[in-house]
Write an enzyme that holds these catalytic residues in place. Structure first.
Site, PDB file in Angstrom:
ATOM      1  CB  SER A  37      -2.987   0.208  -7.895  1.00 17.83           C
ATOM      2  OG  SER A  37      -2.958   0.129  -6.481  1.00 17.83           O
ATOM      3  CG  HIS A 328      -2.362  -4.379  -4.509  1.00 19.56           C
ATOM      4  ND1 HIS A 328      -1.213  -3.799  -4.036  1.00 19.56           N
ATOM      5  CD2 HIS A 328      -2.917  -3.483  -5.374  1.00 19.56           C
ATOM      6  CE1 HIS A 328      -1.058  -2.608  -4.602  1.00 19.56           C
ATOM      7  NE2 HIS A 328      -2.084  -2.393  -5.414  1.00 19.56           N
TER       8      HIS A 328
END
Length: 416
Positions: A37, A328
């Protein structure tokens, strides 16, 4: 002229090594990447969720952690994003290994994290070995099994998900039987030379509360291949622990049989297909971890060993200063991965640079590419030693020096 003569020897002896850039690079412009991701440009949070340069997203094949591992074992699973693409490049870089899920839903029984981690590590070791010497990686569905009127899929108790590749099927009797599966030599336009096939079984292979338990055995057999497991004294009763045990086999294209003795039949329904290339190129892997608040595994690090793999380990915790969330857009990884924007001439575990002059102490296996190295011209105890270049740089420098000296003599002779 004398200063010119002195310049070249001093140049040859004065150049110092370049510190390598630490992180993955590529040499051939023929590179594919397997991400998660953090490399998915289709996410709503992109580019604030990316650990890689945005213009490199098309080179990444995966959108979920550990999906190459999950994809070999699960056909359909709502909580997993599976690998449904293929890549056919020379150099391969992995940044997709952190995900621990579904560690507690990987067997009918409570084998825990360790058994799951062993399987994940074992799979990635074999994947790296194959990817080093073979070019294309493609996940393909195998032909459906033959019809068995007494065959039913094994169903787990509670809500655990037993992997459905290989398919575990329950027979109504213990008569030895077999089912044929074909590993084709062509999938679409992709030539398949070898396959990575999971061979799995549940140990303590008897699921009955009765007073007897027949011997259990399973094998993959062909004219050129035979691999199996046999348990002559399986445990009796539901109270016993049953672990999901897998080996990952290199199998050539062709027709094979999954044979069984006992109540359970195991046969593969999909496999990774590889085709060949005429040279060896180590894969590269970047450490993938969660932020400090979450648990991470080290299966990719355990699987990334010389001479098949070069591993780049983070030096700091996963740290985000301007990302979509705490897991992230890590600052250090973004710096490491920026090297993928440039090609290099030498790849090593210590790092890489486009034109590196390495000392011999810098490099250890595996390395590939053109890696010019320094060596000691002489070494006297207590006195200063001199470094020269044992590569094309050394040759070019001294050839140029000789040419200059010859020109000087020509000029002197002309005026004399």
């Amino acid at each position: 002229m004398l200063s010119l003569i002195l310049f070249f020897p001093s140049f040859a002896f004065a150049v110092t090594p370049v510190t390598p850039y630490f992180g993955p690079l590529y040499i051939t412009f023929n590179c594919c990447l397997f991400g998660d991701s953090r490399s998915d440009c289709t996410k709503v949070q992109s580019p604030m969720s990316l650990d890689n340069p945005q213009n490199f997203c098309p080179n990444f094949s995966l959108k979920s952690s550990s999906s190459m591992f999950f994809s070999i074992h699960y056909n359909n699973h709502s909580s997993l994003v599976l690998f449904d693409n293929f890549n056919c490049r020379i150099e391969k870089v992995y940044y997709n290994g952190v995900n621990l899920s579904p560690r507690n839903q990987y067997s009918c029984y409570d084998e825990g994290v360790d058994s799951y981690m062993e399987l994940k590590t074992s799979f990635n070791i074999k994947l790296n070995q194959m990817a080093t010497i073979l070019r294309c990686i493609k996940l393909i569905q195998l032909k459906a099994r033959s019809s068995f009127t007494t065959l039913q899929d094994v169903v787990c108790r509670t809500n655990k998900y037993l992997p459905n590749n290989p398919t575990f099927a329950l027979l109504s009797d213990t008569v030895p039987t077999w089912v044929q599966f074909v590993l084709p030599d062509l999938s679409g336009k992709t030539i398949c030379i070898k396959y990575l096939v999971p061979f799995c079984h549940l140990n303590h292979g008897c699921f009955t509360a009765g007073s007897s338990c027949p011997p259990f055995g399973v094998s993959y057999v062909s004219d050129s291949f035979n691999y199996g497991f046999n348990d002559a004294t399986p445990y009796i009763g539901l109270a016993e622990s049953h672990d999901n045990v897998c080996d990952y086999l290199f199998v050539e294209a062709g027709t094979h049989n999954a044979s069984i003795v006992g109540n359970f039949l195991f046969y593969p329904t999909k496999s990774y297909c590889f085709n060949t290339m005429n040279f060896t190129v180590p894969v590269q892997a970047i450490q993938s971890i969660w932020s400090e608040g979450n648990e991470s595994d080290d299966a990719i690090a355990e699987a990334c060993k010389p001479p098949f793999c070069i591993y780049y380990s983070k030096t700091t915790p996963y740290t985000v200063t301007n990302g979509s969330n705490a897991d992230h857009r890590d600052d250090e990884v973004r710096m490491m991965v920026r090297g993928l924007l440039y090609n290099s001439s030498c790849i090593s575990a210590q790092g890489s640079t486009p034109l590196a002059l390495y000392s011999t102490a810098m490099l250890y296996a595996p390395i590939y590419g053109s890696c010019p190295q320094y060596v000691k011209l002489f070494d006297t105890s207590g006195s200063e030693s001199v470094d020269v270049i044992s590569s094309s740089y050394f040759v070019a420098t001294w050839v140029l020096l000789v040419v200059v000296v010859i020109l000087i003599f020509v000029i002197i002779s002309f005026f004399c």
